[in-house]
Design a protein around this motif. Structure first.
Motif, PDB file in Angstrom:
ATOM      1  N   LEU B  14      -6.915   2.189  -7.920  1.00 58.34           N
ATOM      2  CA  LEU B  14      -7.016   1.594  -9.254  1.00 58.34           C
ATOM      3  C   LEU B  14      -5.677   0.987  -9.612  1.00 58.34           C
ATOM      4  O   LEU B  14      -4.641   1.581  -9.373  1.00 58.34           O
ATOM      5  CB  LEU B  14      -7.315   2.681 -10.282  1.00 58.34           C
ATOM      6  CG  LEU B  14      -8.776   3.031 -10.489  1.00 58.34           C
ATOM      7  CD1 LEU B  14      -8.880   3.996 -11.642  1.00 58.34           C
ATOM      8  CD2 LEU B  14      -9.584   1.787 -10.804  1.00 58.34           C
ATOM      9  N   ALA B  15      -5.723  -0.150 -10.199  1.00 56.94           N
ATOM     10  CA  ALA B  15      -4.472  -0.796 -10.586  1.00 56.94           C
ATOM     11  C   ALA B  15      -3.870  -0.096 -11.785  1.00 56.94           C
ATOM     12  O   ALA B  15      -4.568   0.286 -12.698  1.00 56.94           O
ATOM     13  CB  ALA B  15      -4.739  -2.245 -10.933  1.00 56.94           C
ATOM     14  N   ARG B  16      -2.576   0.080 -11.757  1.00 53.88           N
ATOM     15  CA  ARG B  16      -1.839   0.522 -12.937  1.00 53.88           C
ATOM     16  C   ARG B  16      -0.982  -0.648 -13.370  1.00 53.88           C
ATOM     17  O   ARG B  16      -1.043  -1.719 -12.788  1.00 53.88           O
ATOM     18  CB  ARG B  16      -0.994   1.751 -12.585  1.00 53.88           C
ATOM     19  CG  ARG B  16      -1.813   3.020 -12.527  1.00 53.88           C
ATOM     20  CD  ARG B  16      -1.958   3.583 -13.921  1.00 53.88           C
ATOM     21  NE  ARG B  16      -3.032   4.566 -13.948  1.00 53.88           N
ATOM     22  CZ  ARG B  16      -3.396   5.183 -15.047  1.00 53.88           C
ATOM     23  NH1 ARG B  16      -2.789   4.934 -16.173  1.00 53.88           N
ATOM     24  NH2 ARG B  16      -4.373   6.054 -15.032  1.00 53.88           N
ATOM     25  N   GLU B  20      -0.754  -2.180  -7.334  1.00 51.39           N
ATOM     26  CA  GLU B  20      -2.128  -2.075  -6.894  1.00 51.39           C
ATOM     27  C   GLU B  20      -2.072  -1.686  -5.431  1.00 51.39           C
ATOM     28  O   GLU B  20      -1.304  -2.244  -4.667  1.00 51.39           O
ATOM     29  CB  GLU B  20      -2.827  -3.429  -7.058  1.00 51.39           C
ATOM     30  CG  GLU B  20      -2.978  -3.808  -8.517  1.00 51.39           C
ATOM     31  CD  GLU B  20      -3.161  -5.292  -8.729  1.00 51.39           C
ATOM     32  OE1 GLU B  20      -3.637  -5.963  -7.808  1.00 51.39           O
ATOM     33  OE2 GLU B  20      -2.814  -5.757  -9.816  1.00 51.39           O
ATOM     34  N   TYR B  40       0.362  -3.703  -3.381  1.00 48.99           N
ATOM     35  CA  TYR B  40       0.746  -5.057  -3.769  1.00 48.99           C
ATOM     36  C   TYR B  40       1.865  -4.913  -4.782  1.00 48.99           C
ATOM     37  O   TYR B  40       1.720  -4.248  -5.788  1.00 48.99           O
ATOM     38  CB  TYR B  40      -0.432  -5.815  -4.384  1.00 48.99           C
ATOM     39  CG  TYR B  40      -0.045  -7.239  -4.624  1.00 48.99           C
ATOM     40  CD1 TYR B  40       0.420  -7.639  -5.860  1.00 48.99           C
ATOM     41  CD2 TYR B  40      -0.080  -8.153  -3.594  1.00 48.99           C
ATOM     42  CE1 TYR B  40       0.841  -8.945  -6.066  1.00 48.99           C
ATOM     43  CE2 TYR B  40       0.325  -9.457  -3.789  1.00 48.99           C
ATOM     44  CZ  TYR B  40       0.778  -9.845  -5.029  1.00 48.99           C
ATOM     45  OH  TYR B  40       1.198 -11.116  -5.229  1.00 48.99           O
TER      46      TYR B  40
END
Lengths: 144, 431
Positions: B14-16, B20, B40
């Motif tokens: 999950l992106a924070r 990512e 990323y």
């Protein structure tokens, strides 16, 4: 009526900055507004003393229309377009578990596609900002 | 013993706000074929974004890299720019910076301990489920986090992306009454911090001792936060300006993030490294609670990092109180910093580990190049190594248990892709 508007998003991720853009404009009109990166705990802390909380965030829909927006009183489940994951539903669930939900929670979700790195909103999303601002202000007037 | 033709574990991260990532583990039979943690990394983008900007802008721009540790980015940026310009802010402004940093450590560590890490030890799927079952405990964590936020609001103007930090110091420095009010909150926070150490020290810790070299700052006095010189567990020390000569980032095919090596070897930065290289610099109270919690003077078990973080929170609360008690209000909120054509380096200890900034500026103060090496990029190879060891050692586990173990191994390091929700999806392929 103690209200707070929270624009959720990251302005460095193009259309994910729509929430902050709305919050800025609302603040310019003298209404309490904050910008948040969507962190679960911080969202909860921001709305701690508010009876009306209005969240503005970007969502990615499939199929979606850039700039189309929705008003909901429930967290938007499903893929969130922003670069901060699922902060809003989690914040609502955590607040619920701890008995800290605000009296009224309204969410304005703006459909977006481009959340790549960079500044500035796409034309369709930027065009939606004034409408969402007006809807947010009307919401506050109606509730107070 | 399981005999699987082939297993593939996929982490859909999950992106924070600041990262990512995904994890891909491939096993064949009981052999681990590959572990790839892909992150990323926004700092790459920020480095390009900074070129051509004014030398006073990095603290505000780089703070946006990370919503969890903006102070780390701001202060590493300030230190690097001031280094390039030959400026020294003096001990009074430095004390305020350290106080601000204590706030971030308290806030960031507490969030990780209570909502991201503790659920792993208590058998909850996430912090929300744990909050429902342990409401008072989570409330204590939130109160402690709030004390950290209050420091950031008082010194930095606001908790998220503080606006009061600038090259040379601050836009405004606090009055005595503001700090006295802060001290009242912090005295309560110290009790909560001590209770936190007692709470986490009772958890059950899987055995794992990591062999990696450890890298942390070491200051002339006190535990390292806002400054110091890089030291390595091998005994090596080097000035900040030589960071780039020792820590080299290289491309790996599976990730857009760069992987860092310290003199060609895998290494670790963060709480375990800081504690192992600086436990003698903790306050007497922090030393005593660490001993009571079962910590020796060094700690190489990533699962016990939760205890080290809790001890660091005790230190940060105490240090904040000490700075407030000895506060001398600076005559001016900032020192003048004039640009010159030079390169500057700045390193501070972010909650997750060492954060390095390097800027090259011209005589007019324009940034010619920027380099940011965040802690998660430095720890990535070590995290992959830990996951590989655990998967190899626990190949007999069923898929669900193995996935949980991989998640825990990643969360031990509080990487920027930390997520309180489960973030591994497992698929199995049979050839």
């Amino acid at each position: 009526m103690n209200s707070v508007v929270i624009g959720v998003g990251n302005e460095f991720r193009r259309d994910d900055g729509v929430g902050p853009a709305v919050a800025r404009e609302v603040a310019r009109r003298g209404v309490p507004a904050e910008i948040s990166d969507g962190d679960t705990v911080r969202l909860m802390e921001t709305w701690e003393d508010a009876s009306l909380v209005i969240l503005v965030d970007a969502v990615r829909c499939s199929p979606g229309v850039d700039g189309r927006w929705h008003r909901t009183t429930l967290p938007v489940h499903g893929p969130v377009a922003s670069s901060h994951g699922f902060g809003i539903p989690e914040a609502v669930e955590l607040a619920e578990a701890l008995g800290r939900l605000p009296g009224d929670l309204v969410i304005f979700a703006v459909e977006v596609t481009d959340v790549g790195f960079g500044l500035g909103l796409s034309p369709a999303v930027a065009a939606a900002v004034p409408d969402v601002v007006n809807a947010v202000l009307a919401e506050i007037r109606q509730t107070s | 013993m399981t005999h699987r033709a082939n297993r593939i574990l996929q982490v859909a991260g999950l992106a924070r706000v600041e990262g990512e990532g995904s994890l891909h583990v491939r096993t064949k039979g009981d052999q681990v074929e590959s572990v790839e943690l892909a992150i990323y990394e926004p700092p790459r983008f920020f480095e390009a974004f900074l070129r051509g900007r004014d030398f006073r802008e990095p603290p505000d721009i780089t703070a946006r890299v990370c919503g969890i540790c903006p102070v780390a980015y701001q202060l590493s940026a300030c230190r690097a720019i001031e280094d390039a310009c030959g400026a020294d802010v003096g001990h009074r402004l430095r004390a305020l910076r350290r106080l601000l940093y204590c706030g971030e450590w308290i806030s960031s560590h507490t969030l990780h301990i209570y909502l991201l890490h503790a659920p792993d030890f208590l058998g909850f799927p996430d912090g929300i489920a744990m909050a429902a079952a342990h409401r008072e405990t989570v409330e204590r964590g939130l109160a402690l986090k709030k004390a950290g936020n209050l420091i950031m609001e008082t010194i930095g103007g606001r908790a998220i992306h503080p606006v009061n930090v600038r090259v040379g110091g601050f836009y405004r420095v606090p009055e005595f009454p503001e700090l006295r009010a802060l001290a009242d909150t912090l005295r309560h926070a110290l009790d909560d911090a001590l209770e936190t150490v007692r709470w986490v020290s009772g958890f059950d810790f899987p055995d794992l001792d990591v062999p990696h070299d450890l890298l942390a700052l070491r200051d002339t006095d006190g535990y390292p936060l806002d400054r110091g010189e890089p030291v390595v567990s091998t005994g090596l020390r080097f000035p900040s300006s030589e960071f780039g000569e020792h820590v080299a980032e290289h491309q790996v095919p599976h990730s857009t993030a760069l992987h860092a090596r310290l003199d060609g070897r895998m290494f670790l930065t963060g709480p375990l490294a800081r504690y192992t290289l600086n436990s003698d610099r903790l306050s007497p109270l922090a030393v005593s609670v660490a001993a009571d919690a079962g910590l020796e003077t060094s700690c190489r078990n990533p699962f016990r990092s939760i205890v080290v973080r809790a001890v660091e929170v005790v230190y940060a609360v105490e240090e904040a109180l000490r700075i407030i008690e000895t506060y001398e209000r600076p005559d001016r909120p900032f020192v003048e910093v004039s640009p010159r054509a030079a390169v500057g380096h700045g390193i501070t200890e972010a909650p997750r580990g060492l954060l390095y900034h390097r800027y090259e500026i011209d005589a007019g103060g324009r940034i010619l190049s920027a380099d940011i090496v965040p802690p998660t990029a430095q720890n990535q190879p070590a995290i992959e190594h830990d996951v590989a060891r655990l998967v190899g050692r626990h190949a007999a586990l069923d898929d669900h248990a193995l996935v949980s173990l991989c998640e825990r191994a990643i969360r031990n390091y509080d990487p920027c892709i930390s997520c309180s929700a489960h973030f591994l999806d497992l698929t199995r392929e049979h050839r």
